[in-house]
Design a protein around this motif. Sequence first.
Motif, PDB file in Angstrom:
ATOM      1  N   GLU A   1      38.433  63.211 -52.837  1.00  0.00           N
ATOM      2  CA  GLU A   1      39.038  62.298 -51.867  1.00  0.00           C
ATOM      3  C   GLU A   1      38.122  61.116 -51.581  1.00  0.00           C
ATOM      4  O   GLU A   1      38.575  59.964 -51.480  1.00  0.00           O
ATOM      5  N   ALA A   2      36.819  61.427 -51.466  1.00  0.00           N
ATOM      6  CA  ALA A   2      35.842  60.362 -51.232  1.00  0.00           C
ATOM      7  C   ALA A   2      35.807  59.387 -52.407  1.00  0.00           C
ATOM      8  O   ALA A   2      35.746  58.164 -52.234  1.00  0.00           O
ATOM      9  N   SER A   3      35.865  59.961 -53.628  1.00  0.00           N
ATOM     10  CA  SER A   3      35.874  59.113 -54.834  1.00  0.00           C
ATOM     11  C   SER A   3      37.133  58.255 -54.886  1.00  0.00           C
ATOM     12  O   SER A   3      37.085  57.075 -55.256  1.00  0.00           O
ATOM     13  N   LYS A   4      38.265  58.864 -54.511  1.00  0.00           N
ATOM     14  CA  LYS A   4      39.534  58.150 -54.484  1.00  0.00           C
ATOM     15  C   LYS A   4      39.493  56.984 -53.512  1.00  0.00           C
ATOM     16  O   LYS A   4      39.958  55.867 -53.808  1.00  0.00           O
ATOM     17  N   GLN A   5      38.936  57.231 -52.347  1.00  0.00           N
ATOM     18  CA  GLN A   5      38.818  56.182 -51.327  1.00  0.00           C
ATOM     19  C   GLN A   5      37.889  55.063 -51.789  1.00  0.00           C
ATOM     20  O   GLN A   5      38.153  53.881 -51.542  1.00  0.00           O
ATOM     21  N   GLU A   6      36.808  55.460 -52.465  1.00  0.00           N
ATOM     22  CA  GLU A   6      35.869  54.456 -52.990  1.00  0.00           C
ATOM     23  C   GLU A   6      36.540  53.570 -54.039  1.00  0.00           C
ATOM     24  O   GLU A   6      36.339  52.356 -54.076  1.00  0.00           O
ATOM     25  N   LYS A   7      37.344  54.200 -54.892  1.00  0.00           N
ATOM     26  CA  LYS A   7      38.074  53.444 -55.917  1.00  0.00           C
ATOM     27  C   LYS A   7      39.070  52.489 -55.278  1.00  0.00           C
ATOM     28  O   LYS A   7      39.254  51.354 -55.724  1.00  0.00           O
ATOM     29  N   LYS A   8      39.747  52.959 -54.207  1.00  0.00           N
ATOM     30  CA  LYS A   8      40.687  52.104 -53.497  1.00  0.00           C
ATOM     31  C   LYS A   8      39.984  50.897 -52.899  1.00  0.00           C
ATOM     32  O   LYS A   8      40.471  49.765 -52.973  1.00  0.00           O
ATOM     33  N   LYS A   9      38.831  51.172 -52.287  1.00  0.00           N
ATOM     34  CA  LYS A   9      38.052  50.080 -51.694  1.00  0.00           C
ATOM     35  C   LYS A   9      37.601  49.082 -52.760  1.00  0.00           C
ATOM     36  O   LYS A   9      37.662  47.870 -52.562  1.00  0.00           O
ATOM     37  N   ALA A  10      37.154  49.623 -53.906  1.00  0.00           N
ATOM     38  CA  ALA A  10      36.691  48.754 -54.998  1.00  0.00           C
ATOM     39  C   ALA A  10      37.838  47.916 -55.547  1.00  0.00           C
ATOM     40  O   ALA A  10      37.687  46.721 -55.821  1.00  0.00           O
ATOM     41  N   ALA A  11      39.035  48.547 -55.683  1.00  0.00           N
ATOM     42  CA  ALA A  11      40.207  47.829 -56.186  1.00  0.00           C
ATOM     43  C   ALA A  11      40.640  46.742 -55.207  1.00  0.00           C
ATOM     44  O   ALA A  11      40.986  45.622 -55.602  1.00  0.00           O
ATOM     45  N   ALA A  12      40.618  47.075 -53.914  1.00  0.00           N
ATOM     46  CA  ALA A  12      40.985  46.092 -52.888  1.00  0.00           C
ATOM     47  C   ALA A  12      40.005  44.928 -52.881  1.00  0.00           C
ATOM     48  O   ALA A  12      40.398  43.761 -52.757  1.00  0.00           O
ATOM     49  N   ALA A  13      38.710  45.267 -53.026  1.00  0.00           N
ATOM     50  CA  ALA A  13      37.692  44.214 -53.055  1.00  0.00           C
ATOM     51  C   ALA A  13      37.866  43.317 -54.278  1.00  0.00           C
ATOM     52  O   ALA A  13      37.722  42.093 -54.202  1.00  0.00           O
ATOM     53  N   LYS A  14      38.230  43.940 -55.422  1.00  0.00           N
ATOM     54  CA  LYS A  14      38.449  43.172 -56.648  1.00  0.00           C
ATOM     55  C   LYS A  14      39.648  42.258 -56.502  1.00  0.00           C
ATOM     56  O   LYS A  14      39.616  41.086 -56.914  1.00  0.00           O
ATOM     57  N   ARG A  15      40.742  42.793 -55.903  1.00  0.00           N
ATOM     58  CA  ARG A  15      41.933  41.964 -55.688  1.00  0.00           C
ATOM     59  C   ARG A  15      41.638  40.796 -54.762  1.00  0.00           C
ATOM     60  O   ARG A  15      42.091  39.668 -54.998  1.00  0.00           O
ATOM     61  N   ALA A  16      40.877  41.073 -53.724  1.00  0.00           N
ATOM     62  CA  ALA A  16      40.516  40.001 -52.791  1.00  0.00           C
ATOM     63  C   ALA A  16      39.661  38.942 -53.479  1.00  0.00           C
ATOM     64  O   ALA A  16      39.843  37.731 -53.276  1.00  0.00           O
ATOM     65  N   GLU A  17      38.756  39.412 -54.330  1.00  0.00           N
ATOM     66  CA  GLU A  17      37.887  38.486 -55.074  1.00  0.00           C
ATOM     67  C   GLU A  17      38.704  37.649 -56.053  1.00  0.00           C
ATOM     68  O   GLU A  17      38.501  36.424 -56.173  1.00  0.00           O
ATOM     69  N   GLU A  18      39.642  38.309 -56.755  1.00  0.00           N
ATOM     70  CA  GLU A  18      40.495  37.594 -57.706  1.00  0.00           C
ATOM     71  C   GLU A  18      41.401  36.593 -57.000  1.00  0.00           C
ATOM     72  O   GLU A  18      41.624  35.483 -57.494  1.00  0.00           O
ATOM     73  N   LYS A  19      41.927  36.986 -55.839  1.00  0.00           N
ATOM     74  CA  LYS A  19      42.769  36.084 -55.063  1.00  0.00           C
ATOM     75  C   LYS A  19      41.985  34.871 -54.597  1.00  0.00           C
ATOM     76  O   LYS A  19      42.468  33.726 -54.673  1.00  0.00           O
ATOM     77  N   GLN A  20      40.770  35.128 -54.137  1.00  0.00           N
ATOM     78  CA  GLN A  20      39.913  34.032 -53.684  1.00  0.00           C
ATOM     79  C   GLN A  20      39.575  33.087 -54.837  1.00  0.00           C
ATOM     80  O   GLN A  20      39.592  31.859 -54.680  1.00  0.00           O
ATOM     81  N   ALA A  21      39.300  33.679 -56.009  1.00  0.00           N
ATOM     82  CA  ALA A  21      38.983  32.867 -57.185  1.00  0.00           C
ATOM     83  C   ALA A  21      40.199  32.047 -57.610  1.00  0.00           C
ATOM     84  O   ALA A  21      40.070  30.870 -57.978  1.00  0.00           O
ATOM     85  N   ALA A  22      41.401  32.683 -57.560  1.00  0.00           N
ATOM     86  CA  ALA A  22      42.632  31.977 -57.939  1.00  0.00           C
ATOM     87  C   ALA A  22      42.922  30.830 -56.977  1.00  0.00           C
ATOM     88  O   ALA A  22      43.324  29.733 -57.386  1.00  0.00           O
ATOM     89  N   GLU A  23      42.708  31.068 -55.703  1.00  0.00           N
ATOM     90  CA  GLU A  23      42.929  30.018 -54.699  1.00  0.00           C
ATOM     91  C   GLU A  23      41.938  28.876 -54.882  1.00  0.00           C
ATOM     92  O   GLU A  23      42.299  27.699 -54.746  1.00  0.00           O
ATOM     93  N   ALA A  24      40.697  29.243 -55.189  1.00  0.00           N
ATOM     94  CA  ALA A  24      39.676  28.217 -55.424  1.00  0.00           C
ATOM     95  C   ALA A  24      40.011  27.390 -56.656  1.00  0.00           C
ATOM     96  O   ALA A  24      39.875  26.156 -56.664  1.00  0.00           O
ATOM     97  N   LYS A  25      40.509  28.074 -57.714  1.00  0.00           N
ATOM     98  CA  LYS A  25      40.898  27.382 -58.944  1.00  0.00           C
ATOM     99  C   LYS A  25      42.081  26.457 -58.683  1.00  0.00           C
ATOM    100  O   LYS A  25      42.111  25.314 -59.155  1.00  0.00           O
ATOM    101  N   LYS A  26      43.051  26.959 -57.924  1.00  0.00           N
ATOM    102  CA  LYS A  26      44.232  26.175 -57.599  1.00  0.00           C
ATOM    103  C   LYS A  26      43.858  24.940 -56.788  1.00  0.00           C
ATOM    104  O   LYS A  26      44.360  23.832 -57.028  1.00  0.00           O
TER     105      LYS A  26
END
Length: 273
Positions: A44-69
């Motif tokens: 469960e802890a590993s699952k939560q860590e993966k979720k956090k990492a995925a959310a952080a990656k999505r936020a980073e990608e969104k920020q990068a896309a907005e910056a590019k735009k």
Amino acid sequence: GYAGAANRGQFFEQSNSNRGTPSGAATQVSAQVVSAKVEAQAAEASKQEKKKAAAAKRAEEKQAAEAKKAAEAEAKKAAKAEAKAKVQAEAAQCAELLSSGKKGRDLAALVTGLEEKASRPSARALCAAVLAGLPQGEGASSEWCGVEECGQALKELCAGSGASEKQAGIVYAVQAHFAELKFPKTKEANKDGKKTPLMEKVLYKLYDAEVVEEDGVNAWRYADDDDSEAPGKTDALFQLTDFFTWLDEPPPEESDEEEEEEVIDINDRIALK
């Protein structure tokens, strides 16, 4: 009797002792339960860590896309401002060239006599300046297209590499001019009983003077743009239907007499009614 009582006491004591101490099997089951719980908690802890990492990656990608735009929008804005400044500079340059009053080969020599090719105005800019300078009410005239007027200078500016695109620029300038005039037609009908679009008259004249050739017309005609990029393009294409039909006709094998008839035909199309 005494010995039997002692034995019974010893038996009950041993039984009580056995009930208080877990057996080996029970201990193993308990350890397995604990281990399973630990593993579940770790998963469960590993699952939560993966979720956090995925959310952080999505936020980073969104920020990068907005910056590019934002960067692309800024670059587009800067390019638009630069293009506008270039158009204004070319318009001022062309107005100065035309203010000399020179025409024909003299005007062509003046334009091509500029020290560097990069300092020469585009054919589109010169055409736009010529049309803008026509006295009110003379927008229908096609005389300015002739080589004895501004045609020769336009031909010189279209020479060299990219000739078709440069010639297409002239058609764009003509299109913009007639779009502002709401694409007027001749006052009187032609021999077929139809009023001819004035833009069509100008295109025939430009073609006859070899200022704009077939490849140049088609570069404008098939360009991937629309009314948002080139206001009036749709209306212009519609008005030039007869011109395109004539242009697309395969050239027949002609005799001298037929060639003379074709010259007469295009001159009839150029002539203002």
